[in-house]
Design an enzyme around this catalytic site. Structure first.
Site, PDB file in Angstrom:
ATOM      1  N   ASN A 177      93.093  17.848 -32.617  1.00  0.00           N
ATOM      2  CA  ASN A 177      92.008  18.393 -32.977  1.00  0.00           C
ATOM      3  C   ASN A 177      92.062  19.804 -33.383  1.00  0.00           C
ATOM      4  O   ASN A 177      91.780  20.163 -34.551  1.00  0.00           O
ATOM      5  CB  ASN A 177      90.515  18.221 -32.363  1.00  0.00           C
ATOM      6  CG  ASN A 177      89.865  17.087 -32.467  1.00  0.00           C
ATOM      7  OD1 ASN A 177      89.823  16.406 -33.637  1.00  0.00           O
ATOM      8  ND2 ASN A 177      89.419  16.226 -31.455  1.00  0.00           N
ATOM      9  N   GLU A 221      84.995  25.327 -21.995  1.00  0.00           N
ATOM     10  CA  GLU A 221      84.635  23.983 -21.277  1.00  0.00           C
ATOM     11  C   GLU A 221      84.627  24.365 -19.499  1.00  0.00           C
ATOM     12  O   GLU A 221      85.440  25.255 -19.091  1.00  0.00           O
ATOM     13  CB  GLU A 221      85.373  22.909 -21.383  1.00  0.00           C
ATOM     14  CG  GLU A 221      85.116  21.773 -20.495  1.00  0.00           C
ATOM     15  CD  GLU A 221      85.894  20.436 -20.729  1.00  0.00           C
ATOM     16  OE1 GLU A 221      85.788  19.581 -20.068  1.00  0.00           O
ATOM     17  OE2 GLU A 221      86.984  20.584 -21.543  1.00  0.00           O
ATOM     18  N   GLU A 258      75.686  21.775 -26.673  1.00  0.00           N
ATOM     19  CA  GLU A 258      77.321  21.660 -26.459  1.00  0.00           C
ATOM     20  C   GLU A 258      77.573  22.874 -25.572  1.00  0.00           C
ATOM     21  O   GLU A 258      78.602  22.729 -24.679  1.00  0.00           O
ATOM     22  CB  GLU A 258      78.044  21.672 -27.417  1.00  0.00           C
ATOM     23  CG  GLU A 258      78.067  20.221 -28.315  1.00  0.00           C
ATOM     24  CD  GLU A 258      78.676  19.156 -27.875  1.00  0.00           C
ATOM     25  OE1 GLU A 258      79.751  19.393 -27.151  1.00  0.00           O
ATOM     26  OE2 GLU A 258      77.962  18.069 -27.667  1.00  0.00           O
TER      27      GLU A 258
END
Length: 381
Positions: free
Chosen positions: A281, A243, A234
């Site tokens: 989330n 990200e 990840e």
């Protein structure tokens, strides 16, 4: 959880999982054994710069008494215990960072034991004594070996004024109590970002005490390897904290949620070891961990322990596109492939992206090798 470089936008359904979290504060500490003649772990001393001892000023047990270095003299003011609950104790009280500070130069003192984060310490294999809440080292002020020099916390430098030998404690198969030692962690991630600290990971473990601590030694190590292998994929080998595809940032705001996106439409991009994303989330993870991540999602990229906690939250509570959490997949021997399905199965599994699946599997096989256990069956999804 979006992969910084490679992953497509995941389906909303494949991401969400909500839970209540155990709020057990259990940072684990164990001492390092060395053979230096001035540093005997058995006698309860903590020795450091110039072979001097960590000492309670005036042998006083009054709250706020200064902690300093002094010639070793064998008195009770220099006898420390390491009970295995994350604290270091002398005269019936705890080594404490003044005012819960996390700043360079914050003094340490003696204080009633409270269980708070400013009294938690981890002795690393590098002989640092780290306060995980601050991610800073116990330090002799100004590198001065003079008697009565006050101790403080400071950014870890590796210098002699931060090197210690401390009393031993029981518990745990490594100096941290985690099945992965700091040396093995460094071997797994030799080029990682300095943000992803081992001490931050160890501190985060208290949020989910069953993680890598359930079943046989083999199962515990397999689970740790599986978590870290997915983290490796990840984050580009623990290099990326956020990200990398900024074009995706505005996509992670689900305005159908009653609470909306109070931090801004583009504030809920992927962050941390499993790249937490989407406003719902952040809300769910924050609620479970007792942290307001909905209003302050930047904590995940600014606080190493918070980042690791969000990764452990997803691992231990979310089924994603699968039928079981990654934790349950490993504990119940369903296989590493089911952890991939839970994390990003809607995009990668069932032949959708075999290259990314293999990237995860290869990391898992490497990490189980480092830990000295077999990887088990059902590695792919």
């Amino acid at each position: 959880m979006p992969l910084p470089l490679f992953r497509q936008l995941p389906e909303k359904q494949a991401l969400l999982g909500r839970t209540t979290v155990f709020t057990v504060l259990t940072a684990l500490v164990i001492a390092l054994f060395v053979s230096a003649p001035t540093a005997s772990a058995a006698d309860g001393r903590i020795t450091g710069l110039a072979g001097k001892c960590v000492d309670i000023a005036g042998a006083s047990s009054v709250n706020g008494t200064a902690v300093q270095i002094y010639d070793c003299n064998g008195t009770n003011a220099q006898i420390w215990s390491n009970p295995g609950d994350g604290t270091l104790r002398a005269l019936g009280k705890c080594l404490d960072v003044v005012d819960h500070s996390t700043a360079d130069g914050a003094s340490v003192q003696l204080w009633d034991c409270t269980g708070n984060a400013n009294q938690q310490w981890v002795v690393t294999t590098a002989r640092d004594i780290v306060n995980p809440a601050a991610d800073k080292c116990l330090d002799v002020r100004e590198n001065d070996p003079t008697n009565a020099t006050r101790l403080q916390i400071w950014t870890c430098t590796g210098k002699a004024n931060q090197k210690w030998t401390a009393p031993a404690s029981g518990g745990g198969s490594t100096p941290s109590g985690f099945v992965v030692s700091e040396a093995q962690f460094n071997q797994m991630f030799p080029n990682r970002s300095s943000f992803y600290t081992y001490s931050g990971l160890v501190q985060a473990l208290s949020s989910y005490p069953g993680f890598a601590n359930t079943g046989s030694d083999t199962v515990r190590k397999q689970e740790a390897a599986a978590f870290l292998a997915n983290v490796d994929h990840e984050t580009g080998h623990l290099v990326y904290v956020v990200e990398q595809n900024t074009a995706n940032y505005s996509h992670y705001c689900d305005l159908s949620q009653s609470y909306g996106c109070p931090a801004g439409q583009s504030a809920y991009y992927g962050r941390g070891p499993l790249q937490l994303s989407w406003n719902f989330n952040y809300k769910a993870a924050g609620d479970a961990l007792g942290i307001d991540l909905l209003h302050n999602p930047w904590l995940v990229q600014n606080d190493s322990a918070v980042a690791w906690r969000t990764g452990l939250w997803f691992w231990n509570t979310s089924t994603g596109a699968g039928t079981m959490t990654p934790h349950n997949a490993m504990v119940n021997q369903a296989g590493f492939g089911q952890t991939i399905r839970a994390i990003n199965g809607s995009v990668e599994c069932d032949g959708k992206n075999p290259g990314q699946v293999q990237s995860r599997v290869s990391a898992y096989q490497k990490f189980t090798g480092i830990l000295g256990v077999v990887p088990g069956n059902n590695l792919s999804c």
